[in-house]
Every structure is written in structure tokens, then in C-alpha cells.
Design a protein around this motif. Structure first.
Motif, mmCIF file in Angstrom:
data_model
loop_
_atom_site.group_PDB
_atom_site.id
_atom_site.type_symbol
_atom_site.label_atom_id
_atom_site.label_comp_id
_atom_site.label_asym_id
_atom_site.label_seq_id
_atom_site.Cartn_x
_atom_site.Cartn_y
_atom_site.Cartn_z
ATOM 1 N N SER A 71 0.851 -1.183 0.000
ATOM 2 C CA SER A 71 0.000 0.000 0.000
ATOM 3 C C SER A 71 0.891 1.238 0.000
ATOM 4 C CB SER A 71 -0.934 0.006 1.213
ATOM 5 O OG SER A 71 -0.201 0.048 2.415
ATOM 6 N N ARG A 72 0.279 2.382 -0.218
ATOM 7 C CA ARG A 72 1.072 3.606 -0.264
ATOM 8 C C ARG A 72 0.254 4.768 0.271
ATOM 9 N NH1 ARG A 72 1.223 3.822 -6.854
ATOM 10 N NH2 ARG A 72 -1.000 4.216 -7.166
ATOM 11 N N ASP A 73 0.963 5.751 0.781
ATOM 12 C CA ASP A 73 0.367 6.972 1.285
ATOM 13 C C ASP A 73 1.049 8.133 0.583
ATOM 14 O OD1 ASP A 73 -0.264 9.266 2.746
ATOM 15 O OD2 ASP A 73 -0.464 8.166 4.619
ATOM 16 N N GLY A 74 0.331 8.766 -0.341
ATOM 17 C CA GLY A 74 0.918 9.851 -1.105
ATOM 18 C C GLY A 74 1.244 11.072 -0.265
ATOM 19 N N THR A 75 0.467 11.280 0.781
ATOM 20 C CA THR A 75 0.721 12.429 1.651
ATOM 21 C C THR A 75 2.048 12.268 2.380
ATOM 22 O OG1 THR A 75 -1.637 12.796 1.953
ATOM 23 C CG2 THR A 75 -0.144 13.781 3.580
ATOM 24 N N ARG A 76 2.299 11.065 2.841
ATOM 25 C CA ARG A 76 3.537 10.779 3.564
ATOM 26 C C ARG A 76 4.650 10.309 2.643
ATOM 27 N NH1 ARG A 76 -0.522 9.415 7.218
ATOM 28 N NH2 ARG A 76 -0.191 10.235 9.329
ATOM 29 N N LYS A 77 4.327 10.126 1.362
ATOM 30 C CA LYS A 77 5.323 9.641 0.393
ATOM 31 C C LYS A 77 5.964 8.355 0.895
ATOM 32 C CE LYS A 77 6.296 14.129 -1.686
ATOM 33 N NZ LYS A 77 7.339 15.106 -2.093
ATOM 34 N N THR A 78 5.119 7.490 1.350
ATOM 35 C CA THR A 78 5.590 6.252 1.962
ATOM 36 C C THR A 78 4.862 5.065 1.347
ATOM 37 O OG1 THR A 78 6.099 7.383 4.038
ATOM 38 C CG2 THR A 78 5.802 4.998 4.141
ATOM 39 N N VAL A 79 5.584 3.993 1.136
ATOM 40 C CA VAL A 79 4.998 2.741 0.678
ATOM 41 C C VAL A 79 5.186 1.706 1.776
ATOM 42 C CG1 VAL A 79 7.110 2.051 -0.540
ATOM 43 C CG2 VAL A 79 4.921 1.063 -1.198
ATOM 44 N N TYR A 80 4.182 0.859 1.949
ATOM 45 C CA TYR A 80 4.186 -0.118 3.026
ATOM 46 C C TYR A 80 4.120 -1.535 2.469
ATOM 47 C CZ TYR A 80 2.734 4.048 5.620
ATOM 48 O OH TYR A 80 2.663 5.308 6.159
ATOM 49 N N LEU A 81 4.588 -2.473 3.270
ATOM 50 C CA LEU A 81 4.395 -3.889 2.982
ATOM 51 C C LEU A 81 3.916 -4.541 4.271
ATOM 52 C CD1 LEU A 81 4.650 -6.094 0.787
ATOM 53 C CD2 LEU A 81 6.874 -6.662 1.803
ATOM 54 N N GLN A 82 2.642 -4.879 4.306
ATOM 55 C CA GLN A 82 2.074 -5.595 5.430
ATOM 56 C C GLN A 82 2.278 -7.088 5.197
ATOM 57 O OE1 GLN A 82 0.491 -4.396 8.386
ATOM 58 N NE2 GLN A 82 0.786 -6.553 8.936
ATOM 59 N N MET A 83 2.964 -7.738 6.102
ATOM 60 C CA MET A 83 3.277 -9.150 5.953
ATOM 61 C C MET A 83 2.615 -9.933 7.082
ATOM 62 S SD MET A 83 7.313 -8.887 4.948
ATOM 63 C CE MET A 83 7.780 -8.343 6.584
ATOM 64 N N SER A 84 1.843 -10.927 6.713
ATOM 65 C CA SER A 84 1.144 -11.747 7.684
ATOM 66 C C SER A 84 1.438 -13.215 7.425
ATOM 67 C CB SER A 84 -0.367 -11.500 7.591
ATOM 68 O OG SER A 84 -0.674 -10.141 7.763
ATOM 69 N N SER A 85 1.110 -14.051 8.394
ATOM 70 C CA SER A 85 1.341 -15.498 8.285
ATOM 71 C C SER A 85 2.758 -15.779 7.813
ATOM 72 C CB SER A 85 0.322 -16.129 7.337
ATOM 73 O OG SER A 85 -0.995 -15.882 7.770
ATOM 74 N N LEU A 86 3.698 -15.126 8.427
ATOM 75 C CA LEU A 86 5.090 -15.234 7.988
ATOM 76 C C LEU A 86 5.630 -16.632 8.178
ATOM 77 C CD1 LEU A 86 6.290 -11.773 9.218
ATOM 78 C CD2 LEU A 86 6.569 -12.630 6.895
ATOM 79 N N LYS A 87 6.483 -17.023 7.246
ATOM 80 C CA LYS A 87 7.097 -18.349 7.233
ATOM 81 C C LYS A 87 8.615 -18.192 7.303
ATOM 82 C CE LYS A 87 3.486 -19.903 4.026
ATOM 83 N NZ LYS A 87 3.223 -20.516 2.701
ATOM 84 N N PRO A 88 9.308 -19.217 7.749
ATOM 85 C CA PRO A 88 10.787 -19.138 7.769
ATOM 86 C C PRO A 88 11.378 -18.807 6.395
ATOM 87 C CG PRO A 88 10.055 -20.974 9.098
ATOM 88 C CD PRO A 88 8.823 -20.429 8.418
ATOM 89 N N GLU A 89 10.742 -19.270 5.344
ATOM 90 C CA GLU A 89 11.263 -18.984 4.004
ATOM 91 C C GLU A 89 11.069 -17.530 3.576
ATOM 92 O OE1 GLU A 89 9.151 -21.447 4.908
ATOM 93 O OE2 GLU A 89 7.655 -21.833 3.325
ATOM 94 N N ASP A 90 10.364 -16.748 4.373
ATOM 95 C CA ASP A 90 10.266 -15.312 4.107
ATOM 96 C C ASP A 90 11.483 -14.551 4.638
ATOM 97 O OD1 ASP A 90 6.786 -15.573 4.899
ATOM 98 O OD2 ASP A 90 7.669 -15.393 2.892
#
Length: 121
Positions: A71-90
Motif C-alpha cells: 500500500s502507499r500513502d501519497g501524503t507521507r510519500k511512503t509505501v508499506y508492505l504488510q506481511m502476515s502469516s510469515l514463514k521461515p522462508e520469508d
């Protein structure tokens, strides 16, 4: 000058969640395609998630579909990566990148952050 600064990495147990942030400066945020890549030791850098166009459609690696969200926030000029159900291979160093075009290929991106380490164990 162009800067991308990632944050939010860390150590998390399998099944846990993390949110990575990439704060940008020095370029017109809305004109650039933004993407998250990762690189594990001994492996090639791979695209994890990216925006496909200026309207917000997204592309994900098969290995993270349904678990990660960009996702991204143009006001903050920031891009996000929400990661869930993380695995060791991540486990990898995660990088954000910016380009004027849209591509899965890391060599197409001229601008990169320094990376943030994610360890799932």
C-alpha cells in the motif's frame, strides 16, 4: 536527490506479522512505480509486491499472495508492505525500489533503499 529508507524489519515467529515502511524523498512520488523486493543469502533478488499502474493495481509473487499487501500513502510519500502469516522462508533482506516503469526485474529499478532485515524463526 532520491532517497528511499526502509524500516520495520525484525525477528518474528512463524505465523506472525510485520509491517515494513519505505519513506521516500527527492522525486515525484505519484509518478514512480514502487515495489518491494527481497533477497535471501545465496539467492537472487526477487520481486515480492509492486504497483502495476498509477491507479493502484498490484502484483504479487505467488509465494506471498494472500499473505502480503502493498500500500502507499501519497501524503507521507511512503509505501508499506504488510506481511502476515510469515514463514521461515520469508527470511530475507527486504528492499523498496522506485522506477518510472513497471517491472518485476530488479535491474529495471534505478533507485533502491538500503534494505531491512526480516527474520522468521
Amino acid at each position: 536527490h532520491v532517497q528511499l529508507v526502509e524500516s520495520g524489519g525484525g525477528l518474528v515467529e512463524p505465523g506472525g506479522s510485520l509491517r515494513l515502511s519505505c519513506t521516500t524523498s527527492g522525486f515525484a512520488f505519484g509518478n514512480f512505480a514502487l515495489a518491494w523486493f527481497r533477497q535471501a543469502p545465496g539467492k537472487e533478488r526477487e520481486m515480492v509486491a509492486r504497483f502495476n499502474d498509477g491507479y493502484g493495481s498490484t502484483v504479487y509473487a505467488d509465494s506471498v499472495k494472500g499473505r502480503f499487501a502493498i500500500s502507499r500513502d501519497g501524503t507521507r510519500k511512503t509505501v508499506y508492505l504488510q506481511m502476515s502469516s510469515l514463514k521461515p522462508e520469508d527470511t530475507a533482506t527486504y528492499y523498496c525500489a522506485a522506477d518510472l516503469g513497471c517491472s518485476n526485474a530488479p535491474d529495471k529499478y534505478p533507485y533502491w533503499g538500503q534494505g531491512t532485515q526480516v527474520t522468521v524463526s
